[in-house]
Design a protein around this motif. Sequence first.
Motif, PDB file in Angstrom:
ATOM      1  N   MET A 311       0.828  -1.207   0.000  1.00  0.00           N
ATOM      2  CA  MET A 311       0.000   0.000   0.000  1.00  0.00           C
ATOM      3  C   MET A 311       0.864   1.259   0.000  1.00  0.00           C
ATOM      4  O   MET A 311       0.610   2.222  -0.734  1.00  0.00           O
ATOM      5  CB  MET A 311      -0.920  -0.022   1.223  1.00  0.00           C
ATOM      6  CG  MET A 311      -2.051   0.992   1.175  1.00  0.00           C
ATOM      7  SD  MET A 311      -3.009   1.005   2.720  1.00  0.00           S
ATOM      8  CE  MET A 311      -3.590  -0.696   2.775  1.00  0.00           C
ATOM      9  N   LEU A 312       1.913   1.266   0.819  1.00  0.00           N
ATOM     10  CA  LEU A 312       2.781   2.433   0.895  1.00  0.00           C
ATOM     11  C   LEU A 312       3.609   2.613  -0.369  1.00  0.00           C
ATOM     12  O   LEU A 312       3.864   3.740  -0.811  1.00  0.00           O
ATOM     13  CB  LEU A 312       3.715   2.312   2.109  1.00  0.00           C
ATOM     14  CG  LEU A 312       3.056   2.288   3.491  1.00  0.00           C
ATOM     15  CD1 LEU A 312       4.114   2.180   4.569  1.00  0.00           C
ATOM     16  CD2 LEU A 312       2.205   3.521   3.713  1.00  0.00           C
ATOM     17  N   LEU A 313       4.041   1.513  -0.955  1.00  0.00           N
ATOM     18  CA  LEU A 313       4.916   1.605  -2.123  1.00  0.00           C
ATOM     19  C   LEU A 313       4.169   1.942  -3.413  1.00  0.00           C
ATOM     20  O   LEU A 313       4.714   2.613  -4.287  1.00  0.00           O
ATOM     21  CB  LEU A 313       5.674   0.279  -2.309  1.00  0.00           C
ATOM     22  CG  LEU A 313       6.718  -0.065  -1.246  1.00  0.00           C
ATOM     23  CD1 LEU A 313       7.265  -1.464  -1.477  1.00  0.00           C
ATOM     24  CD2 LEU A 313       7.856   0.961  -1.256  1.00  0.00           C
ATOM     25  N   LEU A 314       2.928   1.485  -3.526  1.00  0.00           N
ATOM     26  CA  LEU A 314       2.238   1.552  -4.814  1.00  0.00           C
ATOM     27  C   LEU A 314       1.065   2.522  -4.854  1.00  0.00           C
ATOM     28  O   LEU A 314       0.422   2.646  -5.888  1.00  0.00           O
ATOM     29  CB  LEU A 314       1.732   0.148  -5.189  1.00  0.00           C
ATOM     30  CG  LEU A 314       2.794  -0.950  -5.268  1.00  0.00           C
ATOM     31  CD1 LEU A 314       2.149  -2.296  -5.556  1.00  0.00           C
ATOM     32  CD2 LEU A 314       3.835  -0.630  -6.333  1.00  0.00           C
ATOM     33  N   SER A 315       0.789   3.206  -3.755  1.00  0.00           N
ATOM     34  CA  SER A 315      -0.362   4.106  -3.739  1.00  0.00           C
ATOM     35  C   SER A 315      -0.053   5.488  -4.277  1.00  0.00           C
ATOM     36  O   SER A 315      -0.959   6.291  -4.469  1.00  0.00           O
ATOM     37  CB  SER A 315      -0.923   4.222  -2.318  1.00  0.00           C
ATOM     38  OG  SER A 315      -1.485   2.997  -1.904  1.00  0.00           O
ATOM     39  N   GLY A 316       1.222   5.805  -4.485  1.00  0.00           N
ATOM     40  CA  GLY A 316       1.569   7.095  -5.066  1.00  0.00           C
ATOM     41  C   GLY A 316       2.365   8.008  -4.169  1.00  0.00           C
ATOM     42  O   GLY A 316       2.593   9.163  -4.521  1.00  0.00           O
ATOM     43  N   ILE A 317       2.835   7.533  -3.009  1.00  0.00           N
ATOM     44  CA  ILE A 317       3.642   8.380  -2.132  1.00  0.00           C
ATOM     45  C   ILE A 317       5.059   8.519  -2.670  1.00  0.00           C
ATOM     46  O   ILE A 317       5.596   9.626  -2.782  1.00  0.00           O
ATOM     47  CB  ILE A 317       3.677   7.815  -0.703  1.00  0.00           C
ATOM     48  CG1 ILE A 317       2.315   7.984  -0.029  1.00  0.00           C
ATOM     49  CG2 ILE A 317       4.733   8.538   0.136  1.00  0.00           C
ATOM     50  CD1 ILE A 317       2.288   7.531   1.412  1.00  0.00           C
ATOM     51  N   THR A 318       5.698   7.401  -3.008  1.00  0.00           N
ATOM     52  CA  THR A 318       7.100   7.443  -3.407  1.00  0.00           C
ATOM     53  C   THR A 318       7.285   7.675  -4.897  1.00  0.00           C
ATOM     54  O   THR A 318       8.324   8.178  -5.313  1.00  0.00           O
ATOM     55  CB  THR A 318       7.794   6.120  -3.018  1.00  0.00           C
ATOM     56  OG1 THR A 318       7.086   5.013  -3.607  1.00  0.00           O
ATOM     57  CG2 THR A 318       7.796   5.953  -1.512  1.00  0.00           C
ATOM     58  N   SER A 319       6.319   7.304  -5.707  1.00  0.00           N
ATOM     59  CA  SER A 319       6.423   7.488  -7.154  1.00  0.00           C
ATOM     60  C   SER A 319       5.041   7.816  -7.708  1.00  0.00           C
ATOM     61  O   SER A 319       4.031   7.443  -7.096  1.00  0.00           O
ATOM     62  CB  SER A 319       6.975   6.222  -7.831  1.00  0.00           C
ATOM     63  OG  SER A 319       6.135   5.112  -7.581  1.00  0.00           O
ATOM     64  N   PRO A 320       4.979   8.503  -8.843  1.00  0.00           N
ATOM     65  CA  PRO A 320       3.675   8.908  -9.394  1.00  0.00           C
ATOM     66  C   PRO A 320       2.783   7.712  -9.687  1.00  0.00           C
ATOM     67  O   PRO A 320       3.217   6.727 -10.292  1.00  0.00           O
ATOM     68  CB  PRO A 320       4.041   9.669 -10.676  1.00  0.00           C
ATOM     69  CG  PRO A 320       5.441  10.115 -10.464  1.00  0.00           C
ATOM     70  CD  PRO A 320       6.097   9.052  -9.639  1.00  0.00           C
ATOM     71  N   TYR A 321       1.553   7.812  -9.240  1.00  0.00           N
ATOM     72  CA  TYR A 321       0.581   6.738  -9.455  1.00  0.00           C
ATOM     73  C   TYR A 321       0.343   6.503 -10.936  1.00  0.00           C
ATOM     74  O   TYR A 321       0.179   5.367 -11.382  1.00  0.00           O
ATOM     75  CB  TYR A 321      -0.722   7.115  -8.749  1.00  0.00           C
ATOM     76  CG  TYR A 321      -1.870   6.150  -8.943  1.00  0.00           C
ATOM     77  CD1 TYR A 321      -1.926   4.957  -8.232  1.00  0.00           C
ATOM     78  CD2 TYR A 321      -2.903   6.432  -9.831  1.00  0.00           C
ATOM     79  CE1 TYR A 321      -2.969   4.077  -8.395  1.00  0.00           C
ATOM     80  CE2 TYR A 321      -3.960   5.551  -9.997  1.00  0.00           C
ATOM     81  CZ  TYR A 321      -3.994   4.376  -9.275  1.00  0.00           C
ATOM     82  OH  TYR A 321      -5.034   3.504  -9.452  1.00  0.00           O
ATOM     83  N   GLU A 322       0.360   7.577 -11.734  1.00  0.00           N
ATOM     84  CA  GLU A 322       0.067   7.458 -13.165  1.00  0.00           C
ATOM     85  C   GLU A 322       1.170   6.730 -13.938  1.00  0.00           C
ATOM     86  O   GLU A 322       0.931   6.257 -15.049  1.00  0.00           O
ATOM     87  CB  GLU A 322      -0.136   8.856 -13.766  1.00  0.00           C
ATOM     88  CG  GLU A 322      -1.373   9.580 -13.272  1.00  0.00           C
ATOM     89  CD  GLU A 322      -1.208  10.137 -11.872  1.00  0.00           C
ATOM     90  OE1 GLU A 322      -2.233  10.509 -11.257  1.00  0.00           O
ATOM     91  OE2 GLU A 322      -0.047  10.195 -11.390  1.00  0.00           O
ATOM     92  N   SER A 323       2.383   6.661 -13.374  1.00  0.00           N
ATOM     93  CA  SER A 323       3.486   6.004 -14.076  1.00  0.00           C
ATOM     94  C   SER A 323       3.529   4.501 -13.840  1.00  0.00           C
ATOM     95  O   SER A 323       4.378   3.814 -14.417  1.00  0.00           O
ATOM     96  CB  SER A 323       4.816   6.620 -13.637  1.00  0.00           C
ATOM     97  OG  SER A 323       5.065   6.362 -12.261  1.00  0.00           O
ATOM     98  N   MET A 324       2.642   3.981 -13.012  1.00  0.00           N
ATOM     99  CA  MET A 324       2.645   2.554 -12.696  1.00  0.00           C
ATOM    100  C   MET A 324       1.888   1.764 -13.758  1.00  0.00           C
ATOM    101  O   MET A 324       1.058   2.326 -14.485  1.00  0.00           O
ATOM    102  CB  MET A 324       2.013   2.323 -11.321  1.00  0.00           C
ATOM    103  CG  MET A 324       2.764   2.996 -10.198  1.00  0.00           C
ATOM    104  SD  MET A 324       1.963   2.773  -8.592  1.00  0.00           S
ATOM    105  CE  MET A 324       2.973   3.855  -7.575  1.00  0.00           C
TER     106      MET A 324
END
Length: 384
Positions: A311-324
């Motif tokens: 949740m912390l790694l993939l929700s958009g805190i560390t990297s843009p959500y749109e780039s996933m």
Amino acid sequence: MTARQQAVTWGRRLAAMTWKEILQLSRDVPLLLFLLYSFSLSVVVSGAGITMQLTNAELLVHDADHSHSSRELIHRFQLPYFSFAGEISDPREGLRQLDQGRVMLLLEIPPRFHEALMSGERTAVQVLVDTTNAPQGLSAAGYSVRIAGLFGSETGLASAGLSGAEAAMPRVSSAHRVWFNPTQDERWFQSIAHVLRMTTIFAVLLPAAALVREKERGTVEQLLVSPLSPFQIMFAKVLAMSGVILIALSLALYGVLHPVFHVPMKGSTGLFFLLTTLHVFTTAGFGLVAATIAKNQAQVGMMTLFVVGPMLLLSGITSPYESMPKWVQTVMTFSPLRYYIDITYGVMLKGAGLDLLWKPVGAMLLLGGALFGFGMWRFRRQFQ
């Protein structure tokens, strides 16, 4: 008993259970100290100590020309982005230092560099960049290209005798207007992101630990045979831990974010705390589900890591959500943090209200109701 009396009795039982949870948590001194540290000193360390921008990149130089032009080019690699680490006579020494991680960049200037520039010949310099740390390395390479390109254009105009006419030449000018963080202070982002992480972790951990503590001590069965309903038992834990998290969040907001990093609150403070309560309630659903599976607090801790980590790694805190990848974005639609990020930055930095945030708020309401309902169903099923 009338409906009003039933409602009063129901509320008193819920209040008594909520106060019981607060008393139990107050006796857990290590957990309280960890909570206090996470929303105070830890926020300071994260905001002041973590940076994603290029700063003090060690630059090693191999200058085979030793001319005015080469010194001018080297001088343009300045602080705060670059830090001059020395000059070498053998380029192989530079490669060894790159391999050993002692420097990030190696600038190689060929012989006859100044002579080629003055005579109008084509020449090139080489910059070798260690991109082991990809974001920092790519930033260093980008800055190097801009520095070399600007130096080349200015030198070319000067050698052609057109340096005074540069202002009269047609050119495209880029004017930047930065919204919401006009000084581009990275400490705003890092400190807020850390508070979001801590809020999410404790929203899962505290209710789950409180419920499993009842199972470990064998008091769940006593609660079930009391006049309390399963909803009152579970909701009291969520309510008590939500209050504790809001107090800790107030400490981070008014004790660190505002006075230390000068993070603004452009929107409504009441709306922010209300929506934070919604996020805690929604995220607590994961903890309650985990508590119905785990048998002790050690298992709850492991399951919390299993849930909160992605949740912390993939929700958009560390990297843009749109780039996933699209499938990751689809999975993260079930993450309350995904919506809480938009809410927090929207209220704090943009001054947004419910008219702009109704989509993430609605998504969290649906997700929270579903998770809490599933956790209560699991809780009932255990003791049937």
